[in-house]
Write a protein that holds these residues in place. Structure first.
Motif, short mmCIF file in Angstrom:
data_model
loop_
_atom_site.label_atom_id
_atom_site.label_comp_id
_atom_site.label_asym_id
_atom_site.label_seq_id
_atom_site.Cartn_x
_atom_site.Cartn_y
_atom_site.Cartn_z
N SER A 72 0.82 -1.22 0.00
CA SER A 72 0.00 0.00 0.00
C SER A 72 0.84 1.26 0.00
O SER A 72 1.86 1.35 0.69
N ASP A 73 0.38 2.24 -0.77
CA ASP A 73 0.97 3.57 -0.83
C ASP A 73 0.13 4.57 -0.05
O ASP A 73 0.34 5.77 -0.16
N ALA A 74 -0.85 4.08 0.68
CA ALA A 74 -1.82 4.98 1.32
C ALA A 74 -1.82 4.78 2.84
O ALA A 74 -0.87 4.22 3.39
N ASN A 75 -2.86 5.23 3.52
CA ASN A 75 -2.91 5.09 4.98
C ASN A 75 -3.83 3.94 5.40
O ASN A 75 -4.49 4.02 6.42
N PHE A 76 -3.86 2.91 4.55
CA PHE A 76 -4.66 1.73 4.88
C PHE A 76 -4.00 0.51 4.25
O PHE A 76 -3.13 0.65 3.38
N ILE A 77 -4.44 -0.66 4.71
CA ILE A 77 -3.83 -1.91 4.23
C ILE A 77 -4.95 -2.90 3.91
O ILE A 77 -5.82 -3.16 4.76
N LEU A 78 -4.92 -3.47 2.73
CA LEU A 78 -5.84 -4.56 2.37
C LEU A 78 -5.10 -5.86 2.62
O LEU A 78 -3.96 -6.03 2.17
N PHE A 79 -5.75 -6.75 3.36
CA PHE A 79 -5.06 -7.98 3.73
C PHE A 79 -6.03 -9.15 3.83
O PHE A 79 -7.23 -8.97 3.98
N GLY A 80 -5.49 -10.37 3.70
CA GLY A 80 -6.30 -11.58 3.77
C GLY A 80 -5.35 -12.77 3.95
O GLY A 80 -4.27 -12.58 4.50
N GLU A 81 -5.62 -13.94 3.42
CA GLU A 81 -6.95 -14.24 2.85
C GLU A 81 -7.73 -14.98 3.90
O GLU A 81 -7.25 -16.00 4.38
N PHE A 82 -8.89 -14.47 4.22
CA PHE A 82 -9.74 -15.09 5.21
C PHE A 82 -10.62 -16.14 4.55
O PHE A 82 -10.98 -16.01 3.38
N THR A 83 -10.98 -17.15 5.30
CA THR A 83 -11.92 -18.15 4.80
C THR A 83 -13.27 -17.47 4.58
O THR A 83 -13.97 -17.74 3.60
N ASP A 84 -13.61 -16.59 5.52
CA ASP A 84 -14.92 -15.91 5.46
C ASP A 84 -14.70 -14.50 6.00
O ASP A 84 -14.61 -14.29 7.21
N SER A 85 -14.59 -13.50 5.08
CA SER A 85 -14.18 -12.17 5.55
C SER A 85 -15.23 -11.50 6.43
O SER A 85 -14.88 -10.76 7.34
N ALA A 86 -16.52 -11.78 6.18
CA ALA A 86 -17.56 -11.19 7.03
C ALA A 86 -17.43 -11.71 8.47
O ALA A 86 -17.56 -10.95 9.44
N HIS A 87 -17.13 -12.99 8.58
CA HIS A 87 -16.96 -13.61 9.90
C HIS A 87 -15.72 -13.04 10.59
O HIS A 87 -15.74 -12.70 11.79
N ALA A 88 -14.65 -12.88 9.81
CA ALA A 88 -13.41 -12.33 10.38
C ALA A 88 -13.62 -10.88 10.83
O ALA A 88 -13.13 -10.46 11.88
#
Ligand code: PMP
Length: 369
Positions: free
Chosen positions: A308-324
């Motif tokens: 990331s070049d910004a002030n946030f981070i995208l990360f995973g990989e979750f089995t179920d992102s809503a649950h996580a």
């Protein structure tokens, strides 16, 4: 018993294109650690608070009058900031301002989109782009980014040539993936685009990549660069977005903007905040350092982290992102489910907030990955 509550939105004669759509939905919950809307976590300095208060106090003497409709003083200050930050000699005639960059984007689609017209975006990207397209009856043409979420410039150019969108959105750094788009890549998009290219630089101050402002003189009839004081400037609550483009674009926007859209109070507060730009933007460096620390901690725990070049981070990989996402919330950490299967987005916060996020991540990795 709320008067009128017997009917739902479906009972209203709403436009067909809005039926069944969802509203912008970042949950606003009060929890100990809020890392969900990409704000600057550093509160304003006392000097800035005092200056805003004094400026608003002065401005209040004029509250019986409409504000400067064209916000000339504020736009002059914004142009000076941009010229200093990018070395592109933009002036007041190149700059327009509104209540957040969302309003900037809406005004742009009111003028350059609309019925019978289309806007293309490279998804996943900022969720308001399609919502503003819907609101202005502009057809939305989503083109997917690469599997690693970087912009696929060849696919973008091909899609632009095939679909000939009136408006193209390029978000750099991209929310929620964090990638910047280089000037050479932007030139290819601009060369292919038949209409307007909006470069959404909401997070520009967090990135070392050169700004698209450098392309205004080369593509005066095509490029608009959108910016905001909501992120690096720590002014999300003040609602001030702006753009830089050829002066003709500002003339076009005067046709669609509502008169007096920027209140006396907003203009005064934003100008005061700009006077403190140096101290506020000092926190950007600290946030970039924290971003590196948090990214490394997540990687060490076994997460896949999108650079990331910004002030946030995208990360995973979750089995179920809503649950996580819920598992984080249960630990008092509010992050963002941006609707990408397997991934969540966390804003970089204060060191203590990031520590809490890392502790939660370590625990959650054991069950959710
Ligand atoms: N563009 C992007 C890419 C964003 O992420 C955001 C805020 N989430 C905005 C524009 C709008 O910000 P604002 O209206 O607060 O300026």
């Amino acid at each position: 018993n709320v008067p009128g509550s017997s009917i739902g939105v479906d009972a209203l004669p709403i436009r067909e294109s809005l039926r069944g759509k969802s509203a912008y939905g970042a949950p606003q919950l009060t929890v100990p650690v809020q890392l969900n809307t990409n704000e600057n976590p550093h509160p304003p300095t006392q000097a800035l608070v005092d200056d805003v208060a004094e400026s608003v106090r002065e401005a209040a003497r004029e509250l019986h009058r409409y504000p400067d409709r064209d916000a000339v003083a504020l736009r002059t200050d914004l142009a000076a900031y941009l010229a200093g930050q990018t070395s592109v000699p933009v002036t007041v005639d190149n700059v327009w301002a509104a209540n957040g960059s969302n309003e900037i984007l809406q005004q742009l689609l009111q003028a350059f989109g609309g019925p019978g017209r289309s806007a293309m975006g490279f998804v996943p990207s900022y969720s308001m782009h399609p919502i503003i397209a819907d609101g202005t009856q502009t057809d939305w043409l989503p083109i997917f980014r690469r599997a690693d979420f970087a912009l696929d410039v060849d696919a973008a150019v091909e899609a632009i040539r095939a679909r000939r969108p009136d408006v193209v959105f390029v978000t750099s750094p991209n929310n929620p993936t964090g990638h910047s788009v280089g000037i050479a890549e932007l030139r290819r998009v601009l060369d292919a685009a038949p209409g307007v290219v909006i470069v959404d630089e909401a997070y520009a101050e967090f990135s070392d990549a050169p700004s698209a402002l450098t392309l205004i003189d080369e593509y005066p009839s095509k490029i608009v660069v959108s910016r905001t004081m909501s992120k690096a400037f720590a002014f999300a609550g003040g609602r001030l977005g702006y753009l830089a483009a050829a002066p003709a674009f500002i003339e076009a926007l005067l046709l669609v903007r509502l008169p007096y859209h920027l209140s006396v109070v907003t203009q005064a507060a934003a100008r005061a905040a700009l006077r403190h730009a140096n101290e506020t933007l000092g926190s950007v460096h600290a946030l970039a350092t924290e971003r590196v620390r948090v990214s490394k901690a997540l990687e060490d725990t076994g997460f896949r982290v999108i650079p990331s070049d910004a002030n946030f981070i995208l990360f995973g990989e979750f089995t179920d992102s809503a649950h996580a996402w819920q598992a984080y919330l249960d630990r008092g950490v509010l992050i963002r489910d941006v609707g990408i299967p397997g991934y969540l987005r966390a804003t970089v916060g204060l060191a203590s907030e990031n520590d809490a996020f890392i502790v939660a991540s370590d625990a959650i990795a054991a069950t959710e990955l």
